[in-house]
Design a protein around this motif. Sequence first.
Motif, PDB file in Angstrom:
ATOM      1  N   UNK A  83      73.676  49.496  79.940  1.00 13.20           N
ATOM      2  CA  UNK A  83      72.993  49.001  81.042  1.00 13.20           C
ATOM      3  C   UNK A  83      73.235  50.182  82.147  1.00 13.20           C
ATOM      4  N   UNK A  84      74.360  50.950  81.847  1.00 14.33           N
ATOM      5  CA  UNK A  84      74.366  51.968  82.919  1.00 14.33           C
ATOM      6  C   UNK A  84      73.245  53.451  82.653  1.00 14.33           C
ATOM      7  N   UNK A  85      73.222  53.666  81.381  1.00 10.93           N
ATOM      8  CA  UNK A  85      72.176  54.748  80.949  1.00 10.93           C
ATOM      9  C   UNK A  85      70.824  54.127  80.879  1.00 10.93           C
ATOM     10  N   UNK A  86      70.706  52.785  80.939  1.00 15.97           N
ATOM     11  CA  UNK A  86      69.349  52.195  80.905  1.00 15.97           C
ATOM     12  C   UNK A  86      68.611  52.553  79.488  1.00 15.97           C
ATOM     13  N   UNK A  87      69.246  52.620  78.546  1.00 13.01           N
ATOM     14  CA  UNK A  87      68.961  52.957  77.191  1.00 13.01           C
ATOM     15  C   UNK A  87      69.272  52.245  76.175  1.00 13.01           C
ATOM     16  N   UNK A  88      68.705  52.510  74.606  1.00 13.02           N
ATOM     17  CA  UNK A  88      69.281  51.919  73.681  1.00 13.02           C
ATOM     18  C   UNK A  88      70.025  52.886  73.060  1.00 13.02           C
ATOM     19  N   UNK A  89      71.356  52.607  72.922  1.00  8.39           N
ATOM     20  CA  UNK A  89      72.242  53.416  72.161  1.00  8.39           C
ATOM     21  C   UNK A  89      72.052  53.746  70.692  1.00  8.39           C
ATOM     22  N   UNK A  90      71.266  52.728  69.978  1.00  5.93           N
ATOM     23  CA  UNK A  90      71.135  52.667  68.536  1.00  5.93           C
ATOM     24  C   UNK A  90      71.413  51.563  68.084  1.00  5.93           C
ATOM     25  N   UNK A  91      71.099  51.381  66.831  1.00 12.21           N
ATOM     26  CA  UNK A  91      70.293  52.034  66.044  1.00 12.21           C
ATOM     27  C   UNK A  91      68.882  52.161  66.593  1.00 12.21           C
ATOM     28  N   UNK A  92      68.162  53.105  66.576  1.00 13.38           N
ATOM     29  CA  UNK A  92      66.630  53.201  66.949  1.00 13.38           C
ATOM     30  C   UNK A  92      65.677  53.044  65.833  1.00 13.38           C
ATOM     31  N   UNK A  93      66.235  52.747  64.555  1.00 13.34           N
ATOM     32  CA  UNK A  93      65.590  52.753  63.366  1.00 13.34           C
ATOM     33  C   UNK A  93      66.169  51.964  62.402  1.00 13.34           C
ATOM     34  N   UNK A  94      65.332  50.916  61.544  1.00 10.07           N
ATOM     35  CA  UNK A  94      66.111  49.916  60.930  1.00 10.07           C
ATOM     36  C   UNK A  94      66.748  50.627  59.442  1.00 10.07           C
ATOM     37  N   UNK A  95      66.069  52.039  59.210  1.00  2.98           N
ATOM     38  CA  UNK A  95      66.580  52.571  58.087  1.00  2.98           C
ATOM     39  C   UNK A  95      68.331  52.946  58.510  1.00  2.98           C
ATOM     40  N   UNK A  96      68.481  53.343  59.673  1.00  7.48           N
ATOM     41  CA  UNK A  96      69.720  53.741  59.949  1.00  7.48           C
ATOM     42  C   UNK A  96      70.800  52.776  59.348  1.00  7.48           C
ATOM     43  N   UNK A  97      70.506  51.338  59.761  1.00  5.42           N
ATOM     44  CA  UNK A  97      71.214  50.303  59.410  1.00  5.42           C
ATOM     45  C   UNK A  97      71.508  50.578  57.710  1.00  5.42           C
ATOM     46  N   UNK A  98      70.592  50.650  57.138  1.00  9.55           N
ATOM     47  CA  UNK A  98      70.952  51.164  55.648  1.00  9.55           C
ATOM     48  C   UNK A  98      71.489  52.182  55.143  1.00  9.55           C
ATOM     49  N   UNK A  99      71.386  53.323  56.063  1.00  5.53           N
ATOM     50  CA  UNK A  99      72.216  54.394  55.943  1.00  5.53           C
ATOM     51  C   UNK A  99      73.714  54.218  56.149  1.00  5.53           C
TER      52      UNK A  99
END
Length: 180
Positions: A83-99
């Motif tokens: 909420x301070x940076x006002x952005x999603x820190x991640x993961x921004x991709x479902x593939x990242x979860x599988x990695x």
Amino acid sequence: MGTWMATIRFPDGTERYARYSTVVAAVVSNLYTTFHVEHHRAEPTGEPLPTFPARPRAPIDELIPVVISHAPDDNHWYAVYCPRRCMVLGPTSPHRCWRIQATSDLAHGTVHRLRHLSRLRGRGLCGAPVLDAPLPYRRYESWWGEEEPEPQPARTDIFAEWTSPDMCRECLLLVLDQAE
Ligand SMILES: [Zn+2]
């Protein structure tokens, strides 16, 4: 090929919208508060919300777990919003979860019974000492990205565990910073 709209859902019911690129298979835009539908296709619309990537991250317990899905199939995954940076820190991709699942172990700490991600025997990513015997989590992938034939733990979106009291949030944040 191209972009679809992604929907970011907050625990209080708020929704934000963004563009999801099928080329890089990830959320690639700032967040928007509104969308419109054109030719049967939803698109974020209006001014993108500002982000503040240079700001220090909010304290760990002020970070907000979100669920991101994207059209057309509503495929979804869990992520963390600052909420301070006002952005999603991640993961921004479902593939990242599988990695993450293919490259990390999950193990109980030796002191508190928190579960930590680990890439080094005996240590969580956060540095906490962990038991040598990992929990069933890691899935080994072959060079071709195919699954190994023997039974493996089910695919697990580890960021869904953000709200589990026994999951180490520090490890979850640290794994986002690691190059894959
Ligand atoms: Zn940890």
